[in-house]
Design a protein around this motif. Structure first.
Motif, PDB file in Angstrom:
ATOM      1  N   GLY A 218      39.026  58.033  26.408  1.00 54.21           N
ATOM      2  CA  GLY A 218      39.447  59.219  27.152  1.00 54.21           C
ATOM      3  C   GLY A 218      39.166  59.156  28.637  1.00 54.21           C
ATOM      4  O   GLY A 218      39.250  60.166  29.332  1.00 54.21           O
ATOM      5  N   ALA A 219      38.844  57.976  29.153  1.00 57.23           N
ATOM      6  CA  ALA A 219      38.623  57.829  30.594  1.00 57.23           C
ATOM      7  C   ALA A 219      39.973  57.746  31.298  1.00 57.23           C
ATOM      8  O   ALA A 219      40.898  57.101  30.811  1.00 57.23           O
ATOM      9  N   GLN A 220      40.090  58.400  32.440  1.00 60.59           N
ATOM     10  CA  GLN A 220      41.292  58.324  33.253  1.00 60.59           C
ATOM     11  C   GLN A 220      41.291  56.987  33.985  1.00 60.59           C
ATOM     12  O   GLN A 220      40.269  56.590  34.541  1.00 60.59           O
ATOM     13  N   VAL A 221      42.435  56.285  33.992  1.00 63.88           N
ATOM     14  CA  VAL A 221      42.538  54.973  34.630  1.00 63.88           C
ATOM     15  C   VAL A 221      43.448  55.104  35.842  1.00 63.88           C
ATOM     16  O   VAL A 221      44.550  55.653  35.747  1.00 63.88           O
ATOM     17  N   PHE A 222      42.958  54.584  36.981  1.00 63.78           N
ATOM     18  CA  PHE A 222      43.708  54.642  38.229  1.00 63.78           C
ATOM     19  C   PHE A 222      43.857  53.240  38.793  1.00 63.78           C
ATOM     20  O   PHE A 222      42.890  52.480  38.847  1.00 63.78           O
TER      21      PHE A 222
ATOM     22  N   LEU B 137      47.385  50.692  25.940  1.00 66.46           N
ATOM     23  CA  LEU B 137      47.808  49.455  25.293  1.00 66.46           C
ATOM     24  C   LEU B 137      49.066  48.933  25.964  1.00 66.46           C
ATOM     25  O   LEU B 137      50.028  49.661  26.133  1.00 66.46           O
ATOM     26  N   ASP B 138      49.040  47.680  26.372  1.00 73.35           N
ATOM     27  CA  ASP B 138      50.180  47.003  26.980  1.00 73.35           C
ATOM     28  C   ASP B 138      50.747  47.740  28.193  1.00 73.35           C
ATOM     29  O   ASP B 138      51.949  47.901  28.324  1.00 73.35           O
ATOM     30  N   VAL B 139      49.877  48.182  29.088  1.00 71.88           N
ATOM     31  CA  VAL B 139      50.328  48.778  30.348  1.00 71.88           C
ATOM     32  C   VAL B 139      50.701  47.628  31.285  1.00 71.88           C
ATOM     33  O   VAL B 139      50.018  46.612  31.336  1.00 71.88           O
ATOM     34  N   LYS B 140      51.829  47.757  31.973  1.00 73.72           N
ATOM     35  CA  LYS B 140      52.317  46.688  32.853  1.00 73.72           C
ATOM     36  C   LYS B 140      51.883  46.971  34.283  1.00 73.72           C
ATOM     37  O   LYS B 140      52.160  48.028  34.832  1.00 73.72           O
ATOM     38  N   ILE B 141      51.178  45.997  34.884  1.00 72.79           N
ATOM     39  CA  ILE B 141      50.626  46.148  36.218  1.00 72.79           C
ATOM     40  C   ILE B 141      50.966  44.907  37.043  1.00 72.79           C
ATOM     41  O   ILE B 141      50.818  43.791  36.554  1.00 72.79           O
ATOM     42  N   GLU B 142      51.432  45.112  38.295  1.00 73.59           N
ATOM     43  CA  GLU B 142      51.635  43.975  39.184  1.00 73.59           C
ATOM     44  C   GLU B 142      50.269  43.555  39.706  1.00 73.59           C
ATOM     45  O   GLU B 142      49.557  44.336  40.316  1.00 73.59           O
ATOM     46  N   ARG B 143      49.905  42.341  39.413  1.00 76.24           N
ATOM     47  CA  ARG B 143      48.575  41.840  39.743  1.00 76.24           C
ATOM     48  C   ARG B 143      48.604  41.061  41.053  1.00 76.24           C
ATOM     49  O   ARG B 143      49.448  40.207  41.255  1.00 76.24           O
ATOM     50  N   THR B 144      47.670  41.380  41.930  1.00 79.24           N
ATOM     51  CA  THR B 144      47.478  40.628  43.169  1.00 79.24           C
ATOM     52  C   THR B 144      46.003  40.238  43.238  1.00 79.24           C
ATOM     53  O   THR B 144      45.212  40.639  42.394  1.00 79.24           O
ATOM     54  N   ASN B 145      45.631  39.495  44.261  1.00 79.78           N
ATOM     55  CA  ASN B 145      44.243  39.041  44.367  1.00 79.78           C
ATOM     56  C   ASN B 145      43.233  40.169  44.437  1.00 79.78           C
ATOM     57  O   ASN B 145      42.131  40.048  43.938  1.00 79.78           O
ATOM     58  N   ASN B 146      43.574  41.277  45.050  1.00 76.66           N
ATOM     59  CA  ASN B 146      42.609  42.354  45.254  1.00 76.66           C
ATOM     60  C   ASN B 146      42.933  43.622  44.471  1.00 76.66           C
ATOM     61  O   ASN B 146      42.380  44.679  44.769  1.00 76.66           O
ATOM     62  N   THR B 147      43.808  43.548  43.487  1.00 73.08           N
ATOM     63  CA  THR B 147      44.157  44.724  42.715  1.00 73.08           C
ATOM     64  C   THR B 147      42.977  45.112  41.834  1.00 73.08           C
ATOM     65  O   THR B 147      42.364  44.272  41.195  1.00 73.08           O
ATOM     66  N   PHE B 148      42.666  46.412  41.823  1.00 73.98           N
ATOM     67  CA  PHE B 148      41.561  46.869  40.989  1.00 73.98           C
ATOM     68  C   PHE B 148      41.927  48.158  40.274  1.00 73.98           C
ATOM     69  O   PHE B 148      42.870  48.855  40.645  1.00 73.98           O
ATOM     70  N   LEU B 149      41.169  48.436  39.235  1.00 73.54           N
ATOM     71  CA  LEU B 149      41.302  49.666  38.469  1.00 73.54           C
ATOM     72  C   LEU B 149      40.043  50.490  38.657  1.00 73.54           C
ATOM     73  O   LEU B 149      38.953  49.938  38.817  1.00 73.54           O
ATOM     74  N   THR B 150      40.192  51.810  38.597  1.00 69.87           N
ATOM     75  CA  THR B 150      39.045  52.714  38.586  1.00 69.87           C
ATOM     76  C   THR B 150      39.157  53.548  37.320  1.00 69.87           C
ATOM     77  O   THR B 150      40.218  54.088  37.023  1.00 69.87           O
TER      78      THR B 150
END
Length: 184
Positions: free
Chosen positions: A44-48, A61-74
């Motif tokens: 139940g944590a919110q993901v940003f 599950l299976d969320v699509k994210i464009e990944r770069t060197n400094n991409t992060f999630l909170t």
């Protein structure tokens, strides 16, 4: 004089805009979209994405994210400390309560250790279970608080769980459930 000033201004502006264009193209050049699974204890944590772009609530599950060197999630959840993560392939986060009692801190530490052993150390635990002993398996049994007299039975149960699990996260969840490791 006006022409020189205008020429300098246009040149500086051109250099500035070129610099911005280079940054944008460098960020997206050669990077791949990545499907990820993001889970947490408790769920139940919110993901940003990048700290501010909402992606949803765990489990994702299976969320699509464009990944770069400094991409992060909170990850954020009321009553828990925020967690920041650089992107990899799969994440499972054990959130720390903001105002935790000693018992809660000990429980969080136990969950983290069990998760680390069953997720990060999955292949080692798998190898140890194949032969019925080993360092990772011994650490897992201690973390799960299995008495020495019951360890042979616990190893059989773990061997069944790993055989019936689709992936490391599934195995980890089943281990915590089977051995009654409370997840808040």
């Amino acid at each position: 004089m006006r022409r020189v000033s205008a020429l300098i201004c246009v040149t500086v502006l051109g250099l500035f805009l070129t610099g911005c264009t280079s940054e944008v193209s460098m960020v997206s050049k050669g990077e791949l979209d990545q499907k990820m699974r993001i889970t947490s204890d408790p769920p139940g944590a919110q993901v940003f994405l990048m700290g501010s772009i909402p992606l949803g609530e765990t489990p994702l599950l299976d969320v699509k994210i464009e990944r770069t060197n400094n991409t992060f999630l909170t990850l954020k959840k009321e009553g828990y400390e925020d967690q920041n993560l650089l992107l990899r392939h799969h994440y499972h986060v054990v959130l720390n309560p903001k105002k935790a009692s000693r018992e809660q801190r000990e429980q969080v530490a136990r969950i983290k250790t069990a998760r680390n052993l069953t997720l990060i150390g999955y292949s080692e635990v798998q190898q140890n279970l194949a032969v019925g002993h080993g360092e990772y398996l011994a650490s897992l049994l201690v973390t799960l608080r299995v008495p020495e007299s019951e360890q042979a039975n616990a190893i059989r149960q773990l061997q069944e769980l790993i055989a019936d699990s689709a992936d490391p996260l599934d195995f980890s969840d089943k281990v915590l459930d089977r051995f009654h490791v409370s997840r808040f």
